[in-house]
Design a protein around this motif. Sequence first.
Motif, PDB file in Angstrom:
ATOM      1  N   GLU A 309       0.558  -1.035  -0.045  1.00  0.00           N
ATOM      2  CA  GLU A 309       0.014  -0.021   0.259  1.00  0.00           C
ATOM      3  C   GLU A 309       0.749   1.309  -0.027  1.00  0.00           C
ATOM      4  N   ALA A 312       1.389   3.431  -3.276  1.00  0.00           N
ATOM      5  CA  ALA A 312       0.433   4.447  -3.665  1.00  0.00           C
ATOM      6  C   ALA A 312       0.337   5.523  -2.813  1.00  0.00           C
ATOM      7  N   SER A 313       1.283   5.588  -1.980  1.00  0.00           N
ATOM      8  CA  SER A 313       1.804   6.893  -0.930  1.00  0.00           C
ATOM      9  C   SER A 313       2.534   7.749  -1.706  1.00  0.00           C
ATOM     10  N   THR A 338     -10.824  13.048   3.203  1.00  0.00           N
ATOM     11  CA  THR A 338     -10.374  13.648   1.760  1.00  0.00           C
ATOM     12  C   THR A 338     -10.660  15.048   1.969  1.00  0.00           C
ATOM     13  N   GLY A 374      -6.273  14.966  -1.045  1.00  0.00           N
ATOM     14  CA  GLY A 374      -5.716  13.556  -0.483  1.00  0.00           C
ATOM     15  C   GLY A 374      -6.367  13.750   0.924  1.00  0.00           C
ATOM     16  N   TYR A 381       1.205   8.701   6.614  1.00  0.00           N
ATOM     17  CA  TYR A 381       1.604   8.577   5.193  1.00  0.00           C
ATOM     18  C   TYR A 381       0.508   9.380   4.442  1.00  0.00           C
ATOM     19  N   TYR A 383      -1.592  10.322   1.170  1.00  0.00           N
ATOM     20  CA  TYR A 383      -2.117   9.720  -0.271  1.00  0.00           C
ATOM     21  C   TYR A 383      -2.993  10.879  -0.996  1.00  0.00           C
ATOM     22  N   ASP A 385      -5.609  11.947  -3.940  1.00  0.00           N
ATOM     23  CA  ASP A 385      -6.702  11.242  -4.471  1.00  0.00           C
ATOM     24  C   ASP A 385      -7.144  11.841  -5.711  1.00  0.00           C
TER      25      ASP A 385
END
Length: 499
Positions: A309, A312-313, A338, A374, A381, A383, A385
């Motif tokens: 995972e 994807a960060s 988000t 995000g 972490y 992420y 979007d």
Amino acid sequence: MAARYVTELVGALERCGERPAIGAGSRVLRSSEVLDAVHRLAGALAEAGVGRGAGLACVTGGNRPEALLVRIAAHVLGARLTQVVTGPAVHGLEFILRDCLPVLVVHDVPVPATGAPLLDLGELMARAAAREPVEVPVRAREEDVARVTYTGGTTGLPKGVASTFGAMAARDGRRGAAWTETVHLSVTSLAPRAGGRCLEQLRAGGRVEILDPFAPGEFAAACLRLGRVSTYLTAPMVYRLLDDPATAGGIPGLEAVSYGASPILPERLREAVTGWGGRWRQGYGMNEAAVISRLTPSDHDEAVAGRPELLASVGRPAAGVEVQVRDERGAVLPAGRTGELWVRSAAMMTGYWNQPELTAEVLRDGWLRTGDLGHVGGGGYLYLDDRSKDLVIVDGVNIYSLPVEAALARHPAVAQAVVVGRPAPATGEEVCAFLVPAAGHTPSEAAAAEACDLVERELAPAHRPTAVFWGADIPLTDRGKPDKRRLRTRAAAPPAAGR
């Protein structure tokens, strides 16, 4: 006090003396030769009216070592530099050359007449070579604007990002041994960040090599010739290297890879990390804020060892950078929610050049609104979007493009996927996907349908693209990012092919 960024760069060139500094194929300049050329150029530019606080534009048709020398000379003088490397995606050049208010435009390609004096780059180099090598003291100060870099944006004219010498010194450019002890092979445009990366390498006592244009075969040959190489790649460059049989399984000499500019597909990243080895580092950032977060080499090691995972960060905030996720009212959101990313650091821009209203929109009480959407996951972490401007709203539901693109690319027939929205009378907008076929696969409606099935299963029915377009490649901006503005135009036209 003289600007630390420049004095440290000059000091490194003085210390390194006869060590190789800047190369381009068979031509290699030692540090002493670079410093000599910089002083001569600074004198020639000063004679042409370039001084502290004055605007200087440098326009070239490709990545040339001379452009780096001009850049350093401009920094020594304390000039305000705007650098442009022309290409098929560069637009608004006439506007840029008017807006940056240059007292001189140096160029090696035809440029529009804007009233500013023009000087051919070859002529400038000849004038500099004819001068006595007199040392020019560093005139730049921390508060001076070092450069105005123009961003393409998604609509309208480019906007200039003004950064001071103090902000440049605050950027996390210090490189570990995995980078400094290698030759930094520069393959992206010198105008945005690549030029800065080259100067960071020189400032740390390292060596740079400029390769132009980028091609997998030439890149692999340069890595083999140079022996120990670090580089910065965009996601499309990684894909090209993975898809080329000569480089897919490994690139001898390549030891360290930084990557960024646009999101990378996690499955393809894992393919590169496991297939090529070496040390990998991702930097998420923007011209307005420099590096915001990093996915470190140890993060990549953990990802392939059992935490996929993380690929994807975009990592965790870089040193000296604060990041908050906020809602549309500016309230801070909890982890997992988000929202728009707001950042704060000493490396941020002072504002958009000559655009106070736009500056006021994005700079709030010392914080920068990035326009990126995000959330913060486990372990802190970050992420991403979507870009707020790239968000597709279907029947009032927010559809983030990155998860859709990642799901589409998990189909074996898809090498790359980019998602945009287009107007739809029933739902307001609909999701459109542009796909590049994987090697050995022929584009087909069946494969497109299966890829869309993956989206629906992994996400939800509302995320399923309603139109799919196959193509040999994805158009890119001058910064190496997918050109979603052009893709939206294509999507709005009657589709030539669909699912």
